[in-house]
Design a protein around this motif. Structure first.
Motif, PDB file in Angstrom:
ATOM      1  N   UNK A  61       0.474  -1.007   0.011  1.00  0.00           N
ATOM      2  CA  UNK A  61       0.118   0.083  -0.230  1.00  0.00           C
ATOM      3  C   UNK A  61       1.037   1.720  -0.393  1.00  0.00           C
ATOM      4  N   UNK A  62       0.585   1.794  -0.771  1.00  0.00           N
ATOM      5  CA  UNK A  62       2.139   3.169  -1.172  1.00  0.00           C
ATOM      6  C   UNK A  62       1.322   3.980  -0.213  1.00  0.00           C
ATOM      7  N   UNK A  63       0.561   4.389   0.507  1.00  0.00           N
ATOM      8  CA  UNK A  63       0.215   4.956   1.694  1.00  0.00           C
ATOM      9  C   UNK A  63       0.020   4.806   3.014  1.00  0.00           C
ATOM     10  N   UNK A  64       0.745   3.525   3.335  1.00  0.00           N
ATOM     11  CA  UNK A  64       0.988   3.420   4.464  1.00  0.00           C
ATOM     12  C   UNK A  64       1.549   3.861   5.585  1.00  0.00           C
ATOM     13  N   UNK A  65       1.581   3.447   6.935  1.00  0.00           N
ATOM     14  CA  UNK A  65       2.786   4.140   7.564  1.00  0.00           C
ATOM     15  C   UNK A  65       4.390   3.594   7.678  1.00  0.00           C
ATOM     16  N   UNK A  66       4.449   3.153   8.335  1.00  0.00           N
ATOM     17  CA  UNK A  66       6.261   2.900   9.226  1.00  0.00           C
ATOM     18  C   UNK A  66       5.773   0.923   8.305  1.00  0.00           C
ATOM     19  N   UNK A  67       6.757   0.639   7.733  1.00  0.00           N
ATOM     20  CA  UNK A  67       7.193  -0.527   7.158  1.00  0.00           C
ATOM     21  C   UNK A  67       7.786  -1.524   7.730  1.00  0.00           C
ATOM     22  N   UNK A  68       7.867  -0.948   8.727  1.00  0.00           N
ATOM     23  CA  UNK A  68       8.711  -2.359  10.313  1.00  0.00           C
ATOM     24  C   UNK A  68       8.315  -3.168  10.371  1.00  0.00           C
ATOM     25  N   UNK A  69       6.090  -2.920  11.159  1.00  0.00           N
ATOM     26  CA  UNK A  69       5.994  -4.032  10.766  1.00  0.00           C
ATOM     27  C   UNK A  69       5.713  -4.755  10.060  1.00  0.00           C
ATOM     28  N   UNK A  70       4.933  -4.890   8.589  1.00  0.00           N
ATOM     29  CA  UNK A  70       5.254  -5.478   7.251  1.00  0.00           C
ATOM     30  C   UNK A  70       6.581  -6.046   7.132  1.00  0.00           C
ATOM     31  N   UNK A  71       7.178  -5.557   7.546  1.00  0.00           N
ATOM     32  CA  UNK A  71       8.839  -6.018   7.303  1.00  0.00           C
ATOM     33  C   UNK A  71       9.028  -7.425   8.056  1.00  0.00           C
ATOM     34  N   UNK A  72       8.586  -7.170   9.905  1.00  0.00           N
ATOM     35  CA  UNK A  72       8.645  -8.061  10.398  1.00  0.00           C
ATOM     36  C   UNK A  72       7.813  -9.275  10.849  1.00  0.00           C
ATOM     37  N   UNK A  73       6.427  -8.924   9.884  1.00  0.00           N
ATOM     38  CA  UNK A  73       5.682  -9.777   9.641  1.00  0.00           C
ATOM     39  C   UNK A  73       5.690 -10.823   8.079  1.00  0.00           C
ATOM     40  N   UNK A  74       6.664  -9.759   7.466  1.00  0.00           N
ATOM     41  CA  UNK A  74       7.054 -10.736   6.570  1.00  0.00           C
ATOM     42  C   UNK A  74       8.197 -12.082   6.933  1.00  0.00           C
ATOM     43  N   UNK A  75       8.818 -11.010   7.845  1.00  0.00           N
ATOM     44  CA  UNK A  75      10.462 -12.306   8.367  1.00  0.00           C
ATOM     45  C   UNK A  75       9.282 -12.879   9.144  1.00  0.00           C
ATOM     46  N   UNK A  76       8.173 -12.780  10.032  1.00  0.00           N
ATOM     47  CA  UNK A  76       8.144 -14.182  10.652  1.00  0.00           C
ATOM     48  C   UNK A  76       7.407 -15.607   9.698  1.00  0.00           C
ATOM     49  N   UNK A  77       7.061 -15.211   8.481  1.00  0.00           N
ATOM     50  CA  UNK A  77       6.447 -16.202   8.037  1.00  0.00           C
ATOM     51  C   UNK A  77       7.399 -16.519   7.131  1.00  0.00           C
ATOM     52  N   UNK A  78       8.719 -16.228   6.849  1.00  0.00           N
ATOM     53  CA  UNK A  78       9.982 -16.497   6.107  1.00  0.00           C
ATOM     54  C   UNK A  78      10.263 -17.298   7.232  1.00  0.00           C
ATOM     55  N   UNK A  79      10.800 -17.287   8.606  1.00  0.00           N
ATOM     56  CA  UNK A  79      11.026 -17.849   9.663  1.00  0.00           C
ATOM     57  C   UNK A  79      10.261 -19.268   9.642  1.00  0.00           C
ATOM     58  N   UNK A  80       9.306 -19.150   9.628  1.00  0.00           N
ATOM     59  CA  UNK A  80       8.369 -20.403   9.566  1.00  0.00           C
ATOM     60  C   UNK A  80       8.963 -21.444   8.772  1.00  0.00           C
ATOM     61  N   UNK A  81       8.829 -20.792   7.537  1.00  0.00           N
ATOM     62  CA  UNK A  81       8.697 -21.490   6.094  1.00  0.00           C
ATOM     63  C   UNK A  81      10.835 -22.439   6.801  1.00  0.00           C
ATOM     64  N   UNK A  82      11.221 -21.160   6.887  1.00  0.00           N
ATOM     65  CA  UNK A  82      12.567 -22.500   7.244  1.00  0.00           C
ATOM     66  C   UNK A  82      12.978 -23.003   8.561  1.00  0.00           C
ATOM     67  N   UNK A  83      12.130 -22.543   9.776  1.00  0.00           N
ATOM     68  CA  UNK A  83      12.246 -23.862  10.843  1.00  0.00           C
ATOM     69  C   UNK A  83      11.809 -24.848  10.138  1.00  0.00           C
ATOM     70  N   UNK A  84      10.277 -25.191   9.581  1.00  0.00           N
ATOM     71  CA  UNK A  84       9.562 -26.421   8.411  1.00  0.00           C
ATOM     72  C   UNK A  84      11.093 -27.285   8.074  1.00  0.00           C
ATOM     73  N   UNK A  85      11.508 -26.536   7.116  1.00  0.00           N
ATOM     74  CA  UNK A  85      12.613 -27.180   6.104  1.00  0.00           C
ATOM     75  C   UNK A  85      13.610 -27.848   6.886  1.00  0.00           C
ATOM     76  N   UNK A  86      13.947 -26.334   8.818  1.00  0.00           N
ATOM     77  CA  UNK A  86      15.471 -27.473   9.216  1.00  0.00           C
ATOM     78  C   UNK A  86      14.468 -28.684   9.432  1.00  0.00           C
ATOM     79  N   UNK A  87      13.773 -28.611   9.850  1.00  0.00           N
ATOM     80  CA  UNK A  87      13.356 -29.838  10.734  1.00  0.00           C
ATOM     81  C   UNK A  87      13.043 -30.599   9.967  1.00  0.00           C
ATOM     82  N   UNK A  88      12.814 -30.893   8.784  1.00  0.00           N
ATOM     83  CA  UNK A  88      12.757 -31.783   7.507  1.00  0.00           C
ATOM     84  C   UNK A  88      14.157 -32.430   7.008  1.00  0.00           C
ATOM     85  N   UNK A  89      14.505 -31.497   7.063  1.00  0.00           N
ATOM     86  CA  UNK A  89      16.220 -31.624   6.947  1.00  0.00           C
ATOM     87  C   UNK A  89      16.694 -32.762   7.700  1.00  0.00           C
TER      88      UNK A  89
END
Length: 196
Positions: A61-89
């Motif tokens: 959204x070009x009109x939103x506020x700080x990008x930090x919450x969005x970035x950390x939300x993306x990082x949370x999802x990436x971290x979940x995926x990485x944890x799942x991949x590590x568990x499988x490994x």
């Protein structure tokens, strides 16, 4: 500044992505460590987070506020995926024959052992939390988001953030308090449980 960067990133400005990285990489990295429990894997989470940001830039959204919450939300999802991949490994490696262990001489340094054990105890206690509680704890106490920002990052109401954070702190306090009833687990425990 975030409003201008939002528009520039949406338009495909790679320099704006670089500026966003310079501004928030440390915050994402610290959050990522608590998500995955490993400094090297946290670097992977940072890289993948900013790749995801670039991939998802048209949804921004070009009109939103700080990008930090969005970035950390993306990082949370990436971290979940990485944890799942590590568990499988790790599961796959566990099925392979084990080699004789090689001693790690770095573990002979007593101060580092104590710090590593303390940090591992905290990380393990956080890892035993339910995922929704862990995510809120890491966003609020670990990454320093306020309740509204954490609610935005996770797409849940502020009241849900507050209740999850309360439960997570209580569970963490119980898990890290020795049988004597005194909590002397060091600054890592205090810093993760005292914010906000």
């Amino acid at each position: 500044m975030d409003v201008k960067i939002r528009a520039r990133i949406r338009d495909g400005d790679q320099q704006a992505l670089g500026e966003l990285f310079d501004q928030y990489a440390t915050s994402v990295y610290n959050h990522a460590y608590w998500l995955v429990g490993d400094w090297s894997a946290a670097e992977d989470v940072v890289s993948l987070t900013f790749l995801e940001v670039w991939r998802l830039r048209e949804r921004l959204d070009p009109d939103g506020g700080s990008l930090r919450p969005w970035l950390l939300g993306v990082a949370t999802n990436v971290g979940r995926n990485l944890r799942r991949a590590r568990r499988r490994h790790q599961d796959a490696l566990a099925k392979m024959p084990r080699a004789d262990p090689v001693p790690d001489f770095a573990d002979e340094v007593v101060g580092r052992i104590a710090d590593a054990q303390r940090l591992e105890e905290v990380r393990a206690a956080i890892g035993r939390l339910r995922e929704p509680e862990r995510d809120v704890l890491l966003l609020c106490a670990g990454a320093g988001l306020d309740y509204a920002e954490a609610a935005e990052a996770l797409g849940v109401p502020i009241g849900t953030v507050r209740s999850r954070l309360f439960r997570a702190r209580k569970k963490l306090e119980l898990a890290l308090t020795p049988a004597t009833g005194r909590s002397d687990r060091g600054t890592a425990v205090r810093s993760i449980t005292e914010h906000p």
